[in-house]
Design a protein around this motif. Structure first.
Motif, PDB file in Angstrom:
ATOM      1  N   ALA A  74      37.074 -14.910  10.367  1.00 13.33           N
ATOM      2  CA  ALA A  74      37.561 -14.997  11.744  1.00 13.33           C
ATOM      3  C   ALA A  74      38.975 -14.428  11.824  1.00 13.33           C
ATOM      4  O   ALA A  74      39.834 -14.751  10.999  1.00 13.33           O
ATOM      5  N   LEU A  75      39.219 -13.584  12.808  1.00 17.27           N
ATOM      6  CA  LEU A  75      40.543 -13.022  13.067  1.00 17.27           C
ATOM      7  C   LEU A  75      41.029 -13.566  14.401  1.00 17.27           C
ATOM      8  O   LEU A  75      40.437 -13.300  15.446  1.00 17.27           O
ATOM      9  N   LEU A  76      42.112 -14.356  14.378  1.00 12.71           N
ATOM     10  CA  LEU A  76      42.668 -14.969  15.575  1.00 12.71           C
ATOM     11  C   LEU A  76      43.982 -14.278  15.922  1.00 12.71           C
ATOM     12  O   LEU A  76      44.932 -14.303  15.139  1.00 12.71           O
ATOM     13  N   LEU A  77      44.042 -13.654  17.098  1.00 13.38           N
ATOM     14  CA  LEU A  77      45.239 -12.952  17.564  1.00 13.38           C
ATOM     15  C   LEU A  77      45.745 -13.649  18.826  1.00 13.38           C
ATOM     16  O   LEU A  77      45.027 -13.725  19.820  1.00 13.38           O
ATOM     17  N   LEU A  78      46.966 -14.137  18.784  1.00  7.75           N
ATOM     18  CA  LEU A  78      47.543 -14.881  19.906  1.00  7.75           C
ATOM     19  C   LEU A  78      48.736 -14.120  20.477  1.00  7.75           C
ATOM     20  O   LEU A  78      49.697 -13.831  19.756  1.00  7.75           O
ATOM     21  N   ASP A  79      48.647 -13.792  21.764  1.00  8.32           N
ATOM     22  CA  ASP A  79      49.677 -13.013  22.464  1.00  8.32           C
ATOM     23  C   ASP A  79      50.092 -11.772  21.688  1.00  8.32           C
ATOM     24  O   ASP A  79      51.283 -11.515  21.481  1.00  8.32           O
ATOM     25  N   PRO A  80      49.127 -10.973  21.238  1.00 11.29           N
ATOM     26  CA  PRO A  80      49.496  -9.777  20.469  1.00 11.29           C
ATOM     27  C   PRO A  80      49.980  -8.656  21.380  1.00 11.29           C
ATOM     28  O   PRO A  80      49.626  -8.594  22.557  1.00 11.29           O
TER      29      PRO A  80
END
Length: 576
Positions: A74-80
């Motif tokens: 899983a790849l989690l990107l937050l406010d990228p």
């Protein structure tokens, strides 16, 4: 707050001709990946979203717990930023390529929650055209691709081309399915809305509830695409009826051939399972230990099946509303375990539920979140501030405190008692964090008062910035930790003045508020004033409810070598 667009669930699949039927394929031959993106900030010209990031985290947890996605996949990107997003997708594609040769089938789920317009995703001050996003997703070498977009004005992204054959998402019998599927959170002319009460977008809240098992209509332990959509449609429509932006009507566009349906989640793989027995009926609300609403569903009296819900291990409060009455039960779930609640496990609440006007679901949730003092946490403990501020549009008027909101999250206040006694004061408090289980506020206080110094009365002024953190330790107990710095102005050194309860110097303080009943709180407070080298402590009670409140208590002060003294603390006010 709203996201004026749609949530789109689109599935593509390319399947090699020699692939055997899915039900004959060993589970070890399938590997699922996920890219989860949450972006609250869509640029300076857009209202900052509150819950896109938390929605992304929720979907990430569900996919890992129930959707077969391993944490390392899983790849989690937050406010990228756009560059970070594209580089992350490039690395993700490489990981999928490496796994391709060792597995019979690769599945990829892509989820985005945030801002967009008719042509692009909006990430901070940067953009990603839909065409680029489409090409990026299509370039991932996977057999199954599921795309979920919860964003504004995404109509241009509703039909993604290039899909081929469509077998099922999980190990369903529907191995020969073909086509594509789109689910939308609203019609093309409606707004997709966020909810402060849900701390989520309406559609994602109900979609996640459904994926956890509330949508499992046939009780087979799996939630299909059709079940998830039907549940989200009904609940979103009911939940948004009466809101300012009007009801949302989730839509779909599905073109699939073959038998069966696409399986989205498997409740049997959950880290813990809460089962509601056949005799449990009514509107169900499940809150975690921090008070967050995790799941919401309905179960009719005619439905005598057991409903299994996939949750994380932990302690939960389960609220059931039926026939105008509220019942509650506690459920502790251990990892790998299952707990069943029957109707007899629920205890009746003293609070009667009355038919709400307007937003049916929101009013019900307000009734069940925290019965004591409703949804209005206290902004002052005994004498010190807490991490909470007044809600938007609220006014506090009384014999003592007076306060109102200047803007959302910004509160202005004073104290009439102090003004009558010659202590002029103004207080500004800004909310920094307003989560269900944690509230943090920063403030600035100005006071003007008289103190005795060497037998003469001297006038002083003080400016005091402060910070307060208020974590909720349990459903009934909240801790308040704070500190303030005081800068004094006057004709004499304030440290040489006689201590008075009217003056507060640089200090640290802590307090507790404990719900004793639906109408009573116990308040405890203590602190050390470094300016006057004095200890302050006290206790009292707060009586009332949503609107009317009365405070009665005492404070004890002890300065240096002087004799201590006690002060009565009272307050009477209405919170409108």
């Amino acid at each position: 707050m709203m996201k004026s667009g749609m949530l789109f669930l689109a599935g593509w699949l390319g399947l090699s001709a020699g692939l055997p039927a899915v039900q004959n394929e060993p589970a070890s031959g399938i590997r699922r990946f996920a890219v989860i993106v949450g972006a609250n900030h869509g640029g300076s010209d857009r209202v900052r979203l509150r819950y896109a990031v938390s929605d992304a985290r929720t979907i990430n947890r569900i996919l890992q717990d129930l959707g077969g996605v391993a944490p390392e996949d899983a790849l989690l990107l937050l406010d990228p930023k756009a560059g970070d997003f594209m580089s992350g997708m490039k690395s993700f594609r490489s990981r999928v390529e490496e796994a391709k040769s060792g597995h019979r089938r690769i599945e990829v789920v892509f989820y985005y929650s945030g801002h967009s317009d008719e042509t692009r995703l909006l990430l901070n001050e940067e953009t990603i055209p839909y065409e680029t996003l489409r090409e990026t997703i299509n370039g991932i070498p996977a057999d199954v691709r599921i795309a979920i977009l919860d964003s504004c004005a995404s109509g241009a992204f509703t039909r993604l081309k290039g899909g081929k054959k469509k077998p099922s998402f999980l190990l369903d019998e529907a191995y020969d399915m073909k086509g594509y599927a789109f689910l939308t959170s609203s019609s093309a002319t409606e707004a997709s809305q966020e909810s402060d009460l849900l701390r989520s977008s309406f559609f994602t809240h109900y979609l996640s509830s459904g994926l956890r098992g509330a949508a499992d209509l046939n009780g087979d332990g799996r939630v299909t695409l059709q079940e998830a959509y039907q549940f989200a449609f009904n609940e979103t429509l009911a939940g948004t009826t009466g809101t300012l932006n009007g009801p949302q009507h989730p839509n779909y566009d599905i073109e699939m051939s073959g038998a069966g349906d696409v399986v989205m989640t498997d409740i049997r793989t959950a880290s813990a399972v809460l089962a509601l027995a056949g005799d449990v009926a009514g509107r169900i609300f499940i809150h975690d230990k921090a008070g967050r609403l995790v799941l919401e569903a309905s179960k009719s009296g005619a439905d005598d099946r057991t409903v299994s819900l996939g949750l994380a291990a932990g302690d939960y409060r389960v609220v059931r509303i039926t026939d105008g009455r509220i019942f509650e039960a506690e459920a502790g779930l251990k990892s790998g375990g299952e707990k069943t609640l029957a109707a007899g496990d629920f205890s009746p609440s003293k609070k009667k539920y009355t038919t709400p006007r307007g937003d049916r679901a929101s009013n019900i949730r307000e009734e069940t979140r925290s019965r004591t003092f409703g949804r209005r946490p206290i902004t002052m403990n005994l004498a010190q501030p807490t991490g909470a501020v007044l809600n938007r549009g609220e006014v506090l008027m009384g014999i003592g405190p007076v306060a109102f909101t200047l803007a959302d999250g910004l509160q202005f206040g004073t104290n009439v008692f102090n003004v009558i006694g010659g202590v002029y004061n103004v207080d500004l408090k800004l909310a920094l964090i307003r989560w269900e289980g944690l509230r943090v506020a920063a403030g600035l206080n100005w006071s003007n008062f008289d103190l005795m110094s060497f037998g003469e009365e001297k006038t002083y002024s003080s400016v005091s910035p402060y910070l307060v953190v208020s974590p909720r330790l349990s459903r009934k107990l909240t801790l308040h930790l704070g500190g303030r710095y005081a800068e004094f102005f006057g004709t004499a050194n304030v440290e040489e003045a006689e201590y008075s309860d009217e003056a507060e110097g640089t200090m640290v303080f802590a307090g507790l508020d404990l719900d004793l009943s639906e109408k009573t709180k116990l308040l405890v407070e203590g602190g050390y004033d470094a300016t006057f080298r004095a200890l302050r402590s006290g206790a009292g009670f707060l009586f009332g409810g949503e609107t009317f409140r009365f405070k009665l208590g005492f404070q004890y002060f002890q300065q240096r070598e002087a004799d201590g003294f006690t002060r009565l603390v009272t307050g009477l006010w209405w919170r409108l």
